[in-house]
Motif scaffolding. Structure first.
Motif, short mmCIF file in Angstrom:
data_model
loop_
_atom_site.label_atom_id
_atom_site.label_comp_id
_atom_site.label_asym_id
_atom_site.label_seq_id
_atom_site.Cartn_x
_atom_site.Cartn_y
_atom_site.Cartn_z
N ILE A 161 7.60 4.29 1.99
CA ILE A 161 7.32 5.37 1.06
C ILE A 161 6.23 6.26 1.66
O ILE A 161 5.10 5.82 1.87
CB ILE A 161 6.86 4.82 -0.31
CG1 ILE A 161 7.85 3.78 -0.83
CG2 ILE A 161 6.68 5.97 -1.30
CD1 ILE A 161 9.25 4.31 -1.05
N PHE A 162 6.58 7.51 1.94
CA PHE A 162 5.64 8.47 2.52
C PHE A 162 5.13 9.40 1.42
O PHE A 162 5.92 9.95 0.65
CB PHE A 162 6.31 9.28 3.63
CG PHE A 162 6.74 8.46 4.81
CD1 PHE A 162 5.87 8.20 5.85
CD2 PHE A 162 8.03 7.93 4.87
CE1 PHE A 162 6.27 7.46 6.94
CE2 PHE A 162 8.44 7.18 5.95
CZ PHE A 162 7.55 6.93 6.99
N GLU A 163 3.81 9.56 1.35
CA GLU A 163 3.23 10.43 0.33
C GLU A 163 3.55 11.90 0.59
O GLU A 163 3.73 12.67 -0.34
CB GLU A 163 1.71 10.24 0.28
CG GLU A 163 1.30 8.87 -0.25
CD GLU A 163 -0.20 8.76 -0.41
OE1 GLU A 163 -0.91 9.75 -0.14
OE2 GLU A 163 -0.67 7.68 -0.84
N GLN A 164 3.61 12.29 1.86
CA GLN A 164 3.89 13.67 2.21
C GLN A 164 4.93 13.70 3.33
O GLN A 164 4.99 12.78 4.15
CB GLN A 164 2.62 14.39 2.70
CG GLN A 164 1.49 14.36 1.68
CD GLN A 164 0.24 15.01 2.22
OE1 GLN A 164 0.25 16.19 2.56
NE2 GLN A 164 -0.84 14.25 2.30
N THR A 177 -2.74 0.63 16.06
CA THR A 177 -1.77 1.56 15.45
C THR A 177 -2.05 1.70 13.96
O THR A 177 -2.44 0.73 13.29
CB THR A 177 -0.34 1.06 15.66
OG1 THR A 177 -0.20 -0.25 15.10
CG2 THR A 177 0.00 1.01 17.14
N LYS A 178 -1.86 2.89 13.45
CA LYS A 178 -2.09 3.17 12.04
C LYS A 178 -0.76 3.35 11.33
O LYS A 178 0.18 3.91 11.88
CB LYS A 178 -2.94 4.44 11.89
CG LYS A 178 -3.29 4.77 10.46
CD LYS A 178 -4.15 6.03 10.36
CE LYS A 178 -4.44 6.38 8.91
NZ LYS A 178 -5.25 7.62 8.79
N GLN A 179 -0.70 2.86 10.10
CA GLN A 179 0.52 2.96 9.29
C GLN A 179 0.38 4.12 8.31
O GLN A 179 -0.59 4.20 7.55
CB GLN A 179 0.73 1.64 8.53
CG GLN A 179 2.04 1.55 7.77
CD GLN A 179 2.25 0.15 7.23
OE1 GLN A 179 2.50 -0.80 7.98
NE2 GLN A 179 2.14 0.00 5.93
N TYR A 180 1.34 5.04 8.31
CA TYR A 180 1.26 6.24 7.49
C TYR A 180 2.19 6.17 6.27
O TYR A 180 2.55 7.19 5.70
CB TYR A 180 1.61 7.48 8.34
CG TYR A 180 0.60 7.74 9.43
CD1 TYR A 180 -0.52 8.52 9.21
CD2 TYR A 180 0.78 7.17 10.70
CE1 TYR A 180 -1.45 8.75 10.21
CE2 TYR A 180 -0.14 7.39 11.72
CZ TYR A 180 -1.26 8.17 11.48
OH TYR A 180 -2.18 8.39 12.46
N TYR A 181 2.59 4.98 5.89
CA TYR A 181 3.48 4.82 4.75
C TYR A 181 3.07 3.58 3.96
O TYR A 181 2.31 2.73 4.44
CB TYR A 181 4.93 4.66 5.21
CG TYR A 181 5.16 3.49 6.13
CD1 TYR A 181 5.35 2.19 5.64
CD2 TYR A 181 5.18 3.66 7.52
CE1 TYR A 181 5.55 1.12 6.48
CE2 TYR A 181 5.37 2.59 8.37
CZ TYR A 181 5.56 1.32 7.85
OH TYR A 181 5.74 0.25 8.69
N LYS A 182 3.57 3.52 2.75
CA LYS A 182 3.40 2.33 1.93
C LYS A 182 4.73 1.57 1.90
O LYS A 182 5.80 2.17 1.93
CB LYS A 182 3.00 2.71 0.50
CG LYS A 182 1.64 3.36 0.40
CD LYS A 182 1.33 3.72 -1.05
CE LYS A 182 -0.03 4.39 -1.16
NZ LYS A 182 -0.34 4.80 -2.57
#
Length: 464
Positions: free
Chosen positions: A18-21, A42-47
């Motif tokens: 789930i991506f906020e944007q 590494t960074k995760q950009y989603y939930k």
């Protein structure tokens, strides 16, 4: 997978990102690769949203299995993975044989094609040759029963016509596994009856059935085992009657959680402990020989409710107000539901439901049904719904009728509920008991005989 199994799911899970944007999706595609290449964490950009988590079950060939749960519990996701239209994130599912699925309305149909063209398209997707579809076409058209619309584009069809055609195609290919979701709910009652009859025939002929429905009675009667999903997890797996009861408990708990959030001190659920073997009562058991543990201990394992008005006992009585377990058609049948309050109460409804040993609901009725009739006739001053009951007051409601039932073993379920308005539109269960009492109906075959689940009191006339 064993040759005796049609479906086997092992640790089946499905995760969605789930991506906020929208730009976070691009970041997730690019940045972790760069971060990994230069040695940075590494960074995760989603939930993560887990639609399914570690689902395990096996379905034998020819078995009918129901899948129940609230909206969003993962039912449709599970069916899509089983049918192969979704890929699981982890785990595996194995199926054996041809699968026919009725999942989403009109899935697999081209809206620009006619119904006839879509029959051939859908049939080919299910692995049939043109010659095989030709052979089955008349049966498909007859079952769908949409007449001249068969040669009109699908986009002109109503939702009921679409599901008629889709179901007709799926069942006529005689699949090894039939998957049916809630799509049948859009059909009219007559068509639903024909569908259920066809499903029952397929199952009796050895087809494996996966059936999803919010109609608890359909799941109970059409399937022998069921899976309850809750927030993507398996909450119960077993016989359909037990799983449906657990589903009702779940719905009640969620309803109580909602009401508790609206008041300062939530009501406490009252639990009792008991021990009676579930198989203690056999269909041919002399019910009069079963002791009081059946109506008390057994039922306390099968109850739920807030507890400020509780059912303390349920008795089945004859015309002389004596406890009775065996009746004949036409006998006076009385069911007395005893209750007790732990705080003042009003706007109550005391109700019963009668089921036969096959689990079919024969009848349900409560004091509110009578109150509604009184209100309609303008005489509601003495309705039970308006009655104010004091704290710690004991009372009973007695239901009476001339027994119209056919020969069988019957279960009585009892419930007391708070009705915010006298019309069943805003109900809150206070106490519910399954298997609160039992009785049998036997026929005096020499005097009076009929077949079926109830006596319609039919009379015959003839000409001279």
């Amino acid at each position: 997978m064993s040759s005796e199994l049609a479906i086997k799911a092992v640790n089946l899970s499905k995760c969605y990102h789930i991506f906020e944007q929208p730009r976070d999706r691009l970041k997730q595609f690019i940045y972790p690769r760069i971060q990994g290449a230069i040695g940075q964490p590494t960074k995760q950009y989603y939930k993560e949203f887990w639609a399914l988590e570690n689902i395990n079950f096996e379905v034998a060939k020819g078995e009918a299995v129901g899948i129940i749960g609230r909206n969003g519990s993962g039912k449709s996701t599970l069916l899509q993975i089983i049918t192969g239209t979704l890929t699981p994130t982890s785990g595996s599912v194995e199926t054996k044989g041809r699968i026919a699925a009725l999942l989403e309305l009109g899935s697999g149909f081209n809206p620009e094609f006619t119904g006839r063209e879509n029959v051939y398209l859908n049939g080919s997707l299910l692995g049939l040759t043109t010659a095989q579809i030709d052979e089955k076409f008349d049966a498909i058209a007859g079952f769908a029963d949409i007449g001249a619309h068969l040669d009109q584009p699908i986009k002109t069809y109503s939702s009921g016509m679409i599901v008629r055609l889709a179901f007709a195609v799926q069942v006529q290919v005689e699949p090894d596994i039939l998957v049916v979701d809630e799509a049948l709910a859009v059909g009219d009652w007559l068509f639903q009856k024909r569908c259920f009859q066809r499903i029952e025939k397929l199952v009796s002929d050895g087809t494996t059935l996966l059936f999803v429905s919010h109609d608890q009675e359909s799941v109970r009667t059409l399937t022998n085992r069921a899976l309850l999903l809750n927030h993507g997890k398996s909450q119960a797996w077993g016989t359909s009657s037990d799983v449906v009861l657990e589903y009702r408990r779940l719905l009640h708990e969620e309803e109580m959680a909602y009401f508790s959030s609206l008041i300062p001190e939530p009501a406490k659920v009252v639990h009792e402990t008991a021990s009676v073997d579930e198989n203690e009562i056999e269909p041919n058991t002399d019910i009069s020989a079963v002791d009081s543990r059946v109506s008390n201990a057994r039922s306390s394992q099968l109850e739920f409710g807030e507890g400020h008005v509780r059912i303390t006992g349920v008795r089945v009585l004859d015309c002389n107000d004596q406890d009775c377990a065996i009746f004949s058609p036409g006998d006076t049948l009385k069911i007395r539901v005893h209750c007790k309050t732990s705080e003042p109460a009003s706007n109550l409804n005391v109700a019963i439901r009668i089921r036969n040993k096959e689990g079919v609901k024969i009848y349900s009725w409560g004091t509110l049904n009578q109150d509604m009739s009184m209100q309609f006739s303008g005489n509601s001053d003495k309705s039970f719904w308006r009655k104010n009951i004091s704290k710690n007051e004991e009372f009973y409601v007695q239901f009476e009728c001339d027994c119209p039932l056919g020969m069988n073993l019957y279960e009585v379920q009892a419930a007391v509920s708070h009705e915010e308005t006298p019309d069943y539109s805003n109900q809150r269960i206070l106490h519910w008991i399954d298997e609160a009492a039992f009785f049998q109906v036997l026929l005096r075959k020499d005097e009076y005989f009929f077949g079926g689940i109830c006596d319609l009191r039919v009379h015959a006339q003839w000409s001279n």
